[in-house]
Design a protein around this motif. Structure first.
Motif, mmCIF file in Angstrom:
data_model
loop_
_atom_site.group_PDB
_atom_site.id
_atom_site.type_symbol
_atom_site.label_atom_id
_atom_site.label_comp_id
_atom_site.label_asym_id
_atom_site.label_seq_id
_atom_site.Cartn_x
_atom_site.Cartn_y
_atom_site.Cartn_z
ATOM 1 N N LEU A 25 0.827 -1.209 0.000
ATOM 2 C CA LEU A 25 0.000 0.000 0.000
ATOM 3 C C LEU A 25 0.864 1.263 0.000
ATOM 4 O O LEU A 25 0.557 2.240 -0.694
ATOM 5 N N MET A 26 1.949 1.241 0.754
ATOM 6 C CA MET A 26 2.828 2.410 0.798
ATOM 7 C C MET A 26 3.527 2.629 -0.541
ATOM 8 O O MET A 26 3.669 3.771 -0.992
ATOM 9 N N ILE A 27 3.916 1.549 -1.205
ATOM 10 C CA ILE A 27 4.538 1.677 -2.532
ATOM 11 C C ILE A 27 3.528 2.232 -3.531
ATOM 12 O O ILE A 27 3.832 3.134 -4.304
ATOM 13 N N ALA A 28 2.311 1.699 -3.492
ATOM 14 C CA ALA A 28 1.274 2.132 -4.430
ATOM 15 C C ALA A 28 0.879 3.596 -4.225
ATOM 16 O O ALA A 28 0.575 4.298 -5.192
ATOM 17 N N THR A 29 0.871 4.054 -2.977
ATOM 18 C CA THR A 29 0.505 5.455 -2.708
ATOM 19 C C THR A 29 1.698 6.388 -2.858
ATOM 20 O O THR A 29 1.531 7.600 -2.888
ATOM 21 N N GLN A 30 2.893 5.819 -2.888
ATOM 22 C CA GLN A 30 4.149 6.584 -2.949
ATOM 23 C C GLN A 30 4.304 7.486 -1.728
ATOM 24 O O GLN A 30 4.908 8.551 -1.808
ATOM 25 N N TYR A 31 3.752 7.039 -0.605
ATOM 26 C CA TYR A 31 3.828 7.840 0.620
ATOM 27 C C TYR A 31 5.133 7.581 1.353
ATOM 28 O O TYR A 31 5.539 6.442 1.541
ATOM 29 N N ASP A 32 5.777 8.660 1.734
ATOM 30 C CA ASP A 32 7.005 8.614 2.531
ATOM 31 C C ASP A 32 6.767 9.525 3.733
ATOM 32 O O ASP A 32 6.520 10.727 3.564
ATOM 33 N N ILE A 33 6.844 8.969 4.926
ATOM 34 C CA ILE A 33 6.522 9.725 6.140
ATOM 35 C C ILE A 33 7.447 10.929 6.349
ATOM 36 O O ILE A 33 7.107 11.857 7.070
ATOM 37 N N ASP A 34 8.590 10.948 5.691
ATOM 38 C CA ASP A 34 9.534 12.052 5.845
ATOM 39 C C ASP A 34 9.302 13.190 4.848
ATOM 40 O O ASP A 34 10.035 14.176 4.857
ATOM 41 N N THR A 35 8.285 13.034 3.999
ATOM 42 C CA THR A 35 7.989 14.041 2.979
ATOM 43 C C THR A 35 6.517 14.428 3.061
ATOM 44 O O THR A 35 5.661 13.551 3.168
ATOM 45 N N PRO A 36 6.194 15.713 3.004
ATOM 46 C CA PRO A 36 4.776 16.119 3.028
ATOM 47 C C PRO A 36 3.997 15.455 1.885
ATOM 48 O O PRO A 36 4.460 15.463 0.743
ATOM 49 N N PRO A 37 2.834 14.881 2.191
ATOM 50 C CA PRO A 37 2.038 14.171 1.177
ATOM 51 C C PRO A 37 1.220 15.133 0.320
ATOM 52 O O PRO A 37 0.105 15.485 0.654
ATOM 53 N N GLU A 38 1.780 15.541 -0.819
ATOM 54 C CA GLU A 38 1.134 16.557 -1.643
ATOM 55 C C GLU A 38 0.056 15.997 -2.557
ATOM 56 O O GLU A 38 -0.977 16.628 -2.736
ATOM 57 N N SER A 39 0.265 14.833 -3.145
ATOM 58 C CA SER A 39 -0.750 14.281 -4.049
ATOM 59 C C SER A 39 -1.849 13.595 -3.248
ATOM 60 O O SER A 39 -1.667 13.257 -2.079
ATOM 61 N N LYS A 40 -2.988 13.371 -3.905
ATOM 62 C CA LYS A 40 -4.100 12.688 -3.242
ATOM 63 C C LYS A 40 -3.683 11.268 -2.846
ATOM 64 O O LYS A 40 -4.001 10.803 -1.769
ATOM 65 N N SER A 41 -2.945 10.618 -3.719
ATOM 66 C CA SER A 41 -2.490 9.255 -3.443
ATOM 67 C C SER A 41 -1.604 9.223 -2.194
ATOM 68 O O SER A 41 -1.770 8.362 -1.317
ATOM 69 N N GLU A 42 -0.682 10.161 -2.107
ATOM 70 C CA GLU A 42 0.189 10.233 -0.924
ATOM 71 C C GLU A 42 -0.638 10.547 0.327
ATOM 72 O O GLU A 42 -0.355 10.037 1.412
ATOM 73 N N ARG A 43 -1.653 11.383 0.169
ATOM 74 C CA ARG A 43 -2.535 11.734 1.285
ATOM 75 C C ARG A 43 -3.283 10.493 1.785
ATOM 76 O O ARG A 43 -3.486 10.320 2.977
ATOM 77 N N ILE A 44 -3.667 9.597 0.859
ATOM 78 C CA ILE A 44 -4.318 8.337 1.238
ATOM 79 C C ILE A 44 -3.316 7.481 2.019
ATOM 80 O O ILE A 44 -3.659 6.875 3.029
ATOM 81 N N GLY A 45 -2.071 7.451 1.566
ATOM 82 C CA GLY A 45 -1.021 6.724 2.293
ATOM 83 C C GLY A 45 -0.848 7.258 3.704
ATOM 84 O O GLY A 45 -0.715 6.486 4.658
ATOM 85 N N ALA A 46 -0.861 8.587 3.847
ATOM 86 C CA ALA A 46 -0.750 9.200 5.173
ATOM 87 C C ALA A 46 -1.933 8.806 6.053
ATOM 88 O O ALA A 46 -1.768 8.506 7.242
ATOM 89 N N ALA A 47 -3.130 8.758 5.461
ATOM 90 C CA ALA A 47 -4.334 8.363 6.213
ATOM 91 C C ALA A 47 -4.253 6.899 6.644
ATOM 92 O O ALA A 47 -4.686 6.546 7.745
ATOM 93 N N ILE A 48 -3.677 6.043 5.810
ATOM 94 C CA ILE A 48 -3.502 4.630 6.160
ATOM 95 C C ILE A 48 -2.590 4.508 7.376
ATOM 96 O O ILE A 48 -2.917 3.817 8.346
ATOM 97 N N VAL A 49 -1.454 5.180 7.325
ATOM 98 C CA VAL A 49 -0.515 5.142 8.459
ATOM 99 C C VAL A 49 -1.185 5.683 9.710
ATOM 100 O O VAL A 49 -1.107 5.089 10.791
ATOM 101 N N PHE A 50 -1.890 6.806 9.572
ATOM 102 C CA PHE A 50 -2.545 7.441 10.710
ATOM 103 C C PHE A 50 -3.616 6.535 11.303
ATOM 104 O O PHE A 50 -3.740 6.419 12.525
ATOM 105 N N ALA A 51 -4.376 5.850 10.451
ATOM 106 C CA ALA A 51 -5.419 4.933 10.931
ATOM 107 C C ALA A 51 -4.810 3.788 11.733
ATOM 108 O O ALA A 51 -5.332 3.407 12.784
ATOM 109 N N ILE A 52 -3.708 3.248 11.257
ATOM 110 C CA ILE A 52 -3.052 2.135 11.961
ATOM 111 C C ILE A 52 -2.449 2.606 13.280
ATOM 112 O O ILE A 52 -2.399 1.864 14.250
#
Length: 187
Positions: A25-52
């Motif tokens: 899921l993190m690869i697919a969203t391209q979310y990196d916790i050390d970088t602000p999540p600018e795209s919607k996909s990255e924002r979904i990744g941030a929400a996944i981490v936050f939910a867990i």
């Protein structure tokens, strides 16, 4: 109507993340916790981490405003929840880091994630399908989170974190310990 039977309650979901699914899921969203999540996909990744990390529902995550966040105390106040009772959710260091990254974004000045609940759900399903992950719902991350949190806090604090007023529901639906881990605790 005396012969009409009420439909049976559906079985509670028992789905948790399988090994490797979080990483997919993190690869697919391209979310990196050390970088602000600018795209919607990255924002979904941030929400996944936050939910867990918090065991919060999708609607609760999408509703977070900065006035309800206290990064010093590491808490989020939820004035409106599913059961109607407000609650304060403690934040792990990782959850705080997610919020700190979001705070730097111009479009997240009012709502922390700047996502709508239905958009989060639709985009999560697209990402899940892209990863070829079978039958995982965003709400299943709540079960994952509560099972992880149960290793760190007692059941009463777990209920406070999750907002459960009935401990039986918490135990039946969300808490899914690995009995092998429990066996190790007995020694």
């Amino acid at each position: 109507m005396s012969k009409v039977k009420r439909p049976a309650e559906p079985e509670a979901r028992t789905r948790r993340l399988l090994p490797g699914e979080f990483e997919q899921l993190m690869i697919a969203t391209q979310y990196d916790i050390d970088t602000p999540p600018e795209s919607k996909s990255e924002r979904i990744g941030a929400a996944i981490v936050f939910a867990i990390e918090t065991a919060m529902r999708a609607g609760e995550i999408c509703g977070i405003t900065w006035e309800d966040v206290d990064l010093t105390k590491r808490t989020v106040y939820l004035p409106k929840t599913k059961n109607g009772n407000p609650r304060t959710v403690p934040l792990s260091k990782k959850a705080v880091k997610v919020l700190e990254q979001l705070k730097t974004l111009e479009d997240c000045k009012r709502k922390a994630f700047n996502l709508k609940s239905d958009s989060l759900d639709v985009n999560f399903r697209k990402i899940r399908n892209k990863c070829l992950i079978d039958d995982l719902h965003f709400h299943d991350l709540r079960r994952e989170a509560l099972t992880r949190l149960a290793k760190k806090v007692d059941v009463l604090n777990l209920a406070k974190i999750s907002g459960h007023t009935d401990l039986r529901i918490l135990q039946k639906v969300y808490y899914a310990p690995d009995m092998g881990d429990i066996a190790l605790m007995l020694d």
